[in-house]
Design an enzyme around this catalytic site. Structure first.
Site, PDB file in Angstrom:
ATOM      1  CG  ASP A 235      -2.052  -1.036   0.940  1.00  0.00           C
ATOM      2  OD1 ASP A 235      -1.824  -2.228   1.213  1.00  0.00           O
ATOM      3  OD2 ASP A 235      -3.106  -0.650   0.405  1.00  0.00           O
ATOM      4  CG  ASN A 245       0.423  -5.604   1.682  1.00  0.00           C
ATOM      5  OD1 ASN A 245      -0.225  -4.934   0.879  1.00  0.00           O
ATOM      6  ND2 ASN A 245       0.332  -6.914   1.720  1.00  0.00           N
TER       7      ASN A 245
HETATM    8  O1  MRU Z   1      -7.613  -2.737   2.780  1.00  0.00           O
HETATM    9  P1  MRU Z   1      -7.370  -3.157   1.356  1.00  0.00           P
HETATM   10  O2  MRU Z   1      -8.179  -4.345   0.950  1.00  0.00           O
HETATM   11  O3  MRU Z   1      -7.498  -1.998   0.408  1.00  0.00           O
HETATM   12  O4  MRU Z   1      -5.856  -3.599   1.375  1.00  0.00           O
HETATM   13  C1  MRU Z   1      -5.265  -4.036   0.175  1.00  0.00           C
HETATM   14  C2  MRU Z   1      -3.904  -4.528   0.361  1.00  0.00           C
HETATM   15  O5  MRU Z   1      -3.324  -4.500   1.418  1.00  0.00           O
HETATM   16  C3  MRU Z   1      -3.209  -4.998  -0.856  1.00  0.00           C
HETATM   17  O6  MRU Z   1      -2.306  -6.013  -0.548  1.00  0.00           O
HETATM   18  C4  MRU Z   1      -2.444  -3.823  -1.443  1.00  0.00           C
HETATM   19  O7  MRU Z   1      -3.304  -2.740  -1.669  1.00  0.00           O
HETATM   20  C5  MRU Z   1      -1.790  -4.165  -2.706  1.00  0.00           C
HETATM   21  S1  MRU Z   1      -3.009  -4.470  -3.942  1.00  0.00           S
HETATM   22  C6  MRU Z   1      -2.431  -4.413  -5.429  1.00  0.00           C
END
Ligand code: MRU
Length: 342
Positions: A235, A245
């Protein structure tokens, strides 16, 4: 079935509501930017790159709603809308990158009409670039895997989370197409269960062999020699390589390190944040405690039990074997910092 989490359709933003998957495939259309912002908060659209794309289209939509005759008046309202989108989710840096790109477009426009047109082109460019980046990083990532690889992954990093085939899950998909992949272990990813619901949904469609595992089962599978690599998305990647992440990623990295298993982060360059020096500076989203105490709307904890719900964790750079982007495979020491002004 082509998976497209966000699309621009003749003046509306179409979002595939991920909170309803896998039971129902529902596409919601928004003709007001506020609906798009709410969809990001509610995780109808989620995954760092998809959040950035949704915000970009949301801003292009807002541009059409803004009643302004002069570019200065337009800029003032547009700034307020940007501030509202910036409040939706704090950790995924792609959101802020998209907002900044669109703000630059407005700064360079001379009339509201010019801004409206250019904003939509820029949002489309962000989606297209992410699509292309996914394919490039998938090739690079697949090349790192051994033959007959058994890989573990967390959360959902597939087509649902991006503008293309995904990040870590894109690597998995391409490795499978290349005949290099034996099996995927998809961590269920409590509390929102993106692994159980979304990754399983995507892998079933791709025909990739996989098993969903309880998050707590990761260590024992590694100890049994059943995991050749861990692949995770990101993220936000700080300048020193520390990576935020989905919660539980850090646990996997520690386990992988202990068991001498390579741990790879796969993410587009837009997830690198050179302005954030290290993991301690990454804002971590804390979400509602009911995500822990309730499951599918049903209370599973005793009434009154407090719960703490950090949505992300930070994996220190020292635990990351390599960071794979569309531009390269980076290894420690990671140096993504801003160029020093001379
Ligand atoms: O809370 P989320 O579902 O948005 O979290 C997503 C993640 O942690 C993914 O691993 C990250 O965004 C990478 S996605 C390409």
């Amino acid at each position: 079935m082509k998976v497209e989490p966000v699309a621009w359709r003749e003046g509306v933003v179409a979002i595939l509501d991920q909170t309803q998957l896998p039971e129902r495939v529902v596409i919601e259309e928004f003709d007001d930017w506020r609906g798009v912002a709410e969809a990001i908060c509610a995780m109808k659209v989620r995954g760092a790159p998809a959040i950035g794309i949704a915000a970009a289209y949301g801003l292009a939509l807002a541009a059409r709603q803004i009643q302004a005759n002069t570019i200065d008046a337009f800029r003032a309202v547009f700034g307020e809308v940007c501030a509202a989108f910036a409040q939706t989710r704090p950790t995924a840096v792609n959101l802020f990158g998209a907002i900044e790109r669109l703000q630059r477009v407005v700064a360079q426009s001379h009339t509201p009409d010019e801004a409206r047109e250019r904003l939509l082109s820029e949002a489309r460019a962000i989606q297209r670039e992410d699509y292309e980046a996914d394919h490039a990083m998938a090739e690079r990532g697949a090349a790192l895997l051994p033959p007959n690889a058994r890989v573990m992954t967390i959360c959902n990093t597939g087509a649902l989370a991006t503008g293309g085939i995904g990040t870590a899950l894109g690597v998995i998909r391409v490795a499978y197409e290349q005949g290099k992949l034996q099996r995927v272990y998809a961590c269920e990813t409590r509390p929102r269960l993106q692994g159980l619901k979304l990754t399983a949904w995507e892998l079933l469609q791709e025909g990739v062999p996989f098993e969903v595992i309880a998050d707590g089962a990761a260590g024992t599978l590694m100890a049994q020699g059943k995991v050749d690599a861990v692949l995770a998305g990101a993220d936000r990647i700080a300048a020193n390589g520390d990576t935020a992440n989905k919660i539980g990623t850090y646990t996997l990295a520690v386990l992988a390190h202990y068991h001498r298993i390579p741990f790879y982060i796969v993410a587009p360059e837009t997830t690198i944040d050179p302005a954030t020096p290290d993991g301690a500076s990454i804002p971590i989203e804390y979400r509602d405690s009911t995500e822990i105490t309730h499951l599918g709307g049903l209370q599973i904890a005793p009434t009154g039990a407090p719960a703490l719900n950090p949505a992300f964790d930070v994996t220190p750079a020292s635990l990351i074997t390599a960071i794979v982007t569309e531009k390269g495979v980076y290894r420690t020491p990671y140096r993504f910092g801003l160029p020093v002004a001379r």
